[in-house]
Design an enzyme around this catalytic site. Structure first.
Site, PDB file in Angstrom:
ATOM      1  N   SER A  65     -31.320-130.056  29.133  1.00  0.00           N
ATOM      2  CA  SER A  65     -31.411-128.911  30.046  1.00  0.00           C
ATOM      3  C   SER A  65     -31.424-129.361  31.497  1.00  0.00           C
ATOM      4  O   SER A  65     -31.451-128.538  32.404  1.00  0.00           O
ATOM      5  CB  SER A  65     -32.677-128.091  29.747  1.00  0.00           C
ATOM      6  OG  SER A  65     -33.829-128.899  29.878  1.00  0.00           O
ATOM      7  N   ASN A 151     -44.907-127.967  27.636  1.00  0.00           N
ATOM      8  CA  ASN A 151     -44.961-126.520  27.430  1.00  0.00           C
ATOM      9  C   ASN A 151     -45.737-125.804  28.546  1.00  0.00           C
ATOM     10  O   ASN A 151     -45.292-124.767  29.051  1.00  0.00           O
ATOM     11  CB  ASN A 151     -45.576-126.201  26.063  1.00  0.00           C
ATOM     12  CG  ASN A 151     -44.703-126.708  24.930  1.00  0.00           C
ATOM     13  OD1 ASN A 151     -43.588-127.179  25.168  1.00  0.00           O
ATOM     14  ND2 ASN A 151     -45.200-126.626  23.716  1.00  0.00           N
ATOM     15  N   HIS A 197     -21.995 -83.725  40.538  1.00  0.00           N
ATOM     16  CA  HIS A 197     -20.811 -83.758  39.658  1.00  0.00           C
ATOM     17  C   HIS A 197     -19.563 -84.202  40.420  1.00  0.00           C
ATOM     18  O   HIS A 197     -18.449 -83.826  40.060  1.00  0.00           O
ATOM     19  CB  HIS A 197     -20.563 -82.387  39.012  1.00  0.00           C
ATOM     20  CG  HIS A 197     -21.778 -81.784  38.391  1.00  0.00           C
ATOM     21  ND1 HIS A 197     -22.104 -81.949  37.064  1.00  0.00           N
ATOM     22  CD2 HIS A 197     -22.787 -81.047  38.934  1.00  0.00           C
ATOM     23  CE1 HIS A 197     -23.245 -81.317  36.808  1.00  0.00           C
ATOM     24  NE2 HIS A 197     -23.687 -80.765  37.930  1.00  0.00           N
ATOM     25  N   SER A 324      -3.307-106.822  48.470  1.00  0.00           N
ATOM     26  CA  SER A 324      -2.595-106.930  47.203  1.00  0.00           C
ATOM     27  C   SER A 324      -1.494-107.963  47.355  1.00  0.00           C
ATOM     28  O   SER A 324      -0.875-108.067  48.413  1.00  0.00           O
ATOM     29  CB  SER A 324      -1.983-105.572  46.842  1.00  0.00           C
ATOM     30  OG  SER A 324      -0.922-105.744  45.933  1.00  0.00           O
ATOM     31  N   LYS A 330      -1.791-102.327  50.877  1.00  0.00           N
ATOM     32  CA  LYS A 330      -3.100-102.188  50.233  1.00  0.00           C
ATOM     33  C   LYS A 330      -4.216-102.903  50.982  1.00  0.00           C
ATOM     34  O   LYS A 330      -4.044-103.989  51.501  1.00  0.00           O
ATOM     35  CB  LYS A 330      -3.053-102.748  48.803  1.00  0.00           C
ATOM     36  CG  LYS A 330      -2.331-101.875  47.803  1.00  0.00           C
ATOM     37  CD  LYS A 330      -2.982-100.511  47.588  1.00  0.00           C
ATOM     38  CE  LYS A 330      -4.286-100.584  46.820  1.00  0.00           C
ATOM     39  NZ  LYS A 330      -4.108-100.986  45.420  1.00  0.00           N
ATOM     40  N   GLU A 337     -16.429-103.556  44.755  1.00  0.00           N
ATOM     41  CA  GLU A 337     -16.096-103.617  43.327  1.00  0.00           C
ATOM     42  C   GLU A 337     -16.833-104.758  42.648  1.00  0.00           C
ATOM     43  O   GLU A 337     -17.305-104.642  41.519  1.00  0.00           O
ATOM     44  CB  GLU A 337     -14.590-103.770  43.147  1.00  0.00           C
ATOM     45  CG  GLU A 337     -13.832-102.517  43.555  1.00  0.00           C
ATOM     46  CD  GLU A 337     -12.325-102.741  43.608  1.00  0.00           C
ATOM     47  OE1 GLU A 337     -11.612-101.975  42.970  1.00  0.00           O
ATOM     48  OE2 GLU A 337     -11.875-103.689  44.271  1.00  0.00           O
ATOM     49  N   TYR A 364     -44.649-121.922  21.428  1.00  0.00           N
ATOM     50  CA  TYR A 364     -43.396-122.407  22.016  1.00  0.00           C
ATOM     51  C   TYR A 364     -42.367-122.718  20.939  1.00  0.00           C
ATOM     52  O   TYR A 364     -42.688-123.284  19.894  1.00  0.00           O
ATOM     53  CB  TYR A 364     -43.647-123.677  22.857  1.00  0.00           C
ATOM     54  CG  TYR A 364     -42.362-124.225  23.452  1.00  0.00           C
ATOM     55  CD1 TYR A 364     -41.859-123.725  24.647  1.00  0.00           C
ATOM     56  CD2 TYR A 364     -41.611-125.183  22.772  1.00  0.00           C
ATOM     57  CE1 TYR A 364     -40.667-124.185  25.166  1.00  0.00           C
ATOM     58  CE2 TYR A 364     -40.414-125.649  23.286  1.00  0.00           C
ATOM     59  CZ  TYR A 364     -39.950-125.144  24.485  1.00  0.00           C
ATOM     60  OH  TYR A 364     -38.756-125.602  24.997  1.00  0.00           O
ATOM     61  N   GLN A 369     -35.880-122.713  25.792  1.00  0.00           N
ATOM     62  CA  GLN A 369     -35.171-123.457  26.841  1.00  0.00           C
ATOM     63  C   GLN A 369     -33.999-122.639  27.393  1.00  0.00           C
ATOM     64  O   GLN A 369     -33.594-122.799  28.538  1.00  0.00           O
ATOM     65  CB  GLN A 369     -34.675-124.786  26.283  1.00  0.00           C
ATOM     66  CG  GLN A 369     -33.953-125.636  27.291  1.00  0.00           C
ATOM     67  CD  GLN A 369     -33.779-127.055  26.775  1.00  0.00           C
ATOM     68  OE1 GLN A 369     -34.744-127.788  26.665  1.00  0.00           O
ATOM     69  NE2 GLN A 369     -32.557-127.414  26.456  1.00  0.00           N
ATOM     70  N   LYS A 372     -33.782-120.204  30.913  1.00  0.00           N
ATOM     71  CA  LYS A 372     -33.597-120.512  32.322  1.00  0.00           C
ATOM     72  C   LYS A 372     -32.223-120.126  32.899  1.00  0.00           C
ATOM     73  O   LYS A 372     -32.166-119.541  33.982  1.00  0.00           O
ATOM     74  CB  LYS A 372     -33.933-121.987  32.583  1.00  0.00           C
ATOM     75  CG  LYS A 372     -35.455-122.188  32.689  1.00  0.00           C
ATOM     76  CD  LYS A 372     -35.899-123.619  32.629  1.00  0.00           C
ATOM     77  CE  LYS A 372     -35.902-124.174  31.222  1.00  0.00           C
ATOM     78  NZ  LYS A 372     -36.835-123.454  30.295  1.00  0.00           N
TER      79      LYS A 372
HETATM   80  N1  ARG Z   1     -36.997-128.361  28.501  1.00  0.00           N
HETATM   81  C1  ARG Z   1     -37.984-127.616  27.796  1.00  0.00           C
HETATM   82  C2  ARG Z   1     -37.795-126.109  28.023  1.00  0.00           C
HETATM   83  O1  ARG Z   1     -37.200-125.766  28.958  1.00  0.00           O
HETATM   84  C3  ARG Z   1     -39.349-127.993  28.249  1.00  0.00           C
HETATM   85  C4  ARG Z   1     -40.385-127.763  27.203  1.00  0.00           C
HETATM   86  C5  ARG Z   1     -40.134-128.674  26.081  1.00  0.00           C
HETATM   87  N2  ARG Z   1     -41.138-128.572  25.108  1.00  0.00           N
HETATM   88  C6  ARG Z   1     -40.956-129.045  23.868  1.00  0.00           C
HETATM   89  N3  ARG Z   1     -41.927-128.896  23.051  1.00  0.00           N
HETATM   90  N4  ARG Z   1     -39.849-129.610  23.487  1.00  0.00           N
HETATM   91  O2  ARG Z   1     -38.227-125.287  27.276  1.00  0.00           O
END
Ligand code: ARG
Length: 504
Positions: A65, A151, A197, A324, A330, A337, A364, A369, A372
């Protein structure tokens, strides 16, 4: 799991697929495979202890990641500094060790900011990249992860990120709001039809329409205050899911990271399991972005309509339009948009997060992951959209004549005519019916509503007097819309003052 035996097998099969393969070939392939194994093992110094083989190259690519969470580095480093300060405070490390860790982290931060840090996908994520780089320079860093898990670390990084992101988006939206207020101020006297409307309904000051947009954006801005407040709880100390046996001081860490209430009292999360499993703030953040997206999409849609030849109320700036490749005449409202289009993306991100978290068992899970990329995308796109909206509004000009022509349609005041009859003692339902008949009559006679004669309208309802045409005096009509929230000139003036103060 990959072990020596299976690697030998893979290598042997690969080599024997070649015809006329020699013993040498096989030996070389086995050597290459075991060399890879050793590398993989070595690369997992953080959790590799119980493993006889490191992750496959494919698994590394699949599970890393760091390509996207490296943008959390500043927050990760801040978290590590606060955590190590706390460890020293409770005596789990010495103050010398803390100082060495801090100096090392500062050094790393400078390298990261200068773009000199070498991120390694083999080390999975931002946490392990930083920790391992630090440990190479500062032996004491081997103690940094005491009483901490990735975590609660990622939960902390993200909460710090959300506080920062909310503040930044509030600034960006404020910029768009100010641009909007400037358009309203520069065109104070302009009246346009308001629509329901998408049919002309009643006259409003353009400013009143723009203030409606401001209300939407101002709610968005305040929503980010709420999200930041929900993020303002410190996860550190929750460990992997069940805290730690070591004598840590969670309040110390919380204070050091600014997780405090208005009185400066530390705010720490109250359940270790919820802390590492909870992604509510992620969803709330994405929801706030998605709703902002809905708002700017509606604003964009109005602008697209208003800039069309059919309306021509506004001229959008060349700098935010494109041409365009085929049709030379145009000028397309592309920024608007795209604002409309990006809102789909913001909704998609919210949906990804909702789907990602539903049905996950506590606590967890690695699925998390994936939380994000949608969050970062929503943040980036929301910031960009707010800037683009500000830019588009900033360069926009009003076509006063077209607005005046559109709003001069006397039919827009048909409701006022019904109100006139109400003033003369007619029940509103009857008045509504009578004015409907007057409108039909005008249509049949091919004249504007106010071109009928008094005798004509009296034929429909005897309550009409000679003064009935005064209803069509637009200025007078606007002045009568005097109550709070209405589009009359007094109220609009009040709103100008209110917005000036709010957006100062
Ligand atoms: N890169 C992991 C995430 O974004 C960090 C936490 C990892 N924890 C684990 N138990 N593998 O979730």
């Amino acid at each position: 799991m990959i072990n020596h035996h299976s690697l030998t097998l893979v290598a042997t099969t690969a080599a024997s697929n070649n015809r006329g393969v020699s013993e040498n070939h096989i030996a070389r392939a086995v050597r290459r495979a075991s060399c890879f194994l050793a590398m993989a093992k070595a690369s997992q110094a953080t959790w590799g202890g119980r493993f006889s083989a490191g992750p496959a190259e494919l698994m590394l690519r699949f599970s890393e990641s760091v390509s996207f969470d490296r943008r959390l580095a500043v927050f990760d480093i801040a978290g590590s500094k606060a955590h190590s300060a706390m460890l020293a405070h409770v005596g789990l490390i010495t103050s010398r060790e803390r100082d060495a860790i801090h100096a090392g982290l500062d050094e790393l931060r400078a390298e990261i900011e200068a773009g000199r840090f070498r991120w390694d996908t083999k080390l999975e994520d931002v946490h392990m990249n930083i920790e391992q780089a630090l440990t190479k320079r500062v032996p004491a860093a081997a103690k940094l992860h005491t009483a901490r898990s990735r975590n609660d670390q990622i939960a902390t990084d993200m909460r710090l990120f959300f506080k920062h992101a909310c503040a930044l988006l509030r600034e960006k939206i404020l910029g768009a709001e100010r641009a909007l207020l400037a358009v309203a101020a520069a065109n104070r006297a302009v009246l346009i039809p308001g629509y329901t409307h998408l049919q002309r309904a009643q006259p409003v000051f353009l400013a009143h329409h723009l203030f409606a947009w401001l209300e939407m954006l101002e709610r968005d801005r305040s929503r980010f205050v709420d999200v930041a407040d929900h993020a303002n709880w410190c996860p550190l100390g929750s460990g992997a899911l069940a805290g730690t046996t070591l004598p840590i001081d969670r309040e110390f860490t919380a204070k050091a990271l600014g997780f405090v209430d208005a009185k400066g009292r530390p705010r720490v999360t109250q359940n270790s399991m919820d802390t590492v499993a909870d992604r509510d703030v992620f969803i709330e953040f994405a929801a706030a972005c998605a709703l902002f997206g809905v708002h700017i999409s509606r604003i964009a849609e109005d602008l697209i309509l208003w800039s069309s030849a059919e309306f021509k109320f506004v001229e959008l700036p060349d700098t935010f339009c494109t041409g365009s490749s085929l049709m030379p005449q145009k000028k397309n409202p592309d920024s608007c948009e795209l604002l409309r289009g990006k809102s789909a993306r913001l909704q998609g991100n919210l949906h990804t997060l909702l789907t990602l978290t539903k049905g996950l068992p506590l606590t967890y899970n690695r699925d998390l992951q994936e939380d994000k990329p949608p969050v970062f995308d929503s943040f980036d796109q929301t910031a960009l959209c707010a800037d683009v909206l500000a830019g588009t509004l900033g360069g926009m000009t009003l076509n006063a004549e077209r607005c005046a022509a559109a709003v001069n349609d006397p039919a827009l005041l048909a409701t006022d005519l019904a109100d006139y009859l109400v003033g003369r003692g007619v029940a509103f339902r009857d008045a509504h019916h009578a004015v409907g008949a007057v409108v039909r009559l005008a249509e049949q006679n091919h004249v504007a509503l106010n071109q009928l004669s008094t005798a004509d309208v009296q034929g429909v309802n005897p309550a009409f007097r000679d003064d009935w045409v005064q209803v069509f005096d637009l200025k007078r009509a606007m002045a009568r819309r005097a109550g709070t929230g209405m589009p009359g000139p007094k109220q609009v003036a009040r709103q100008f003052e209110r917005w000036r103060k709010l957006l100062k």
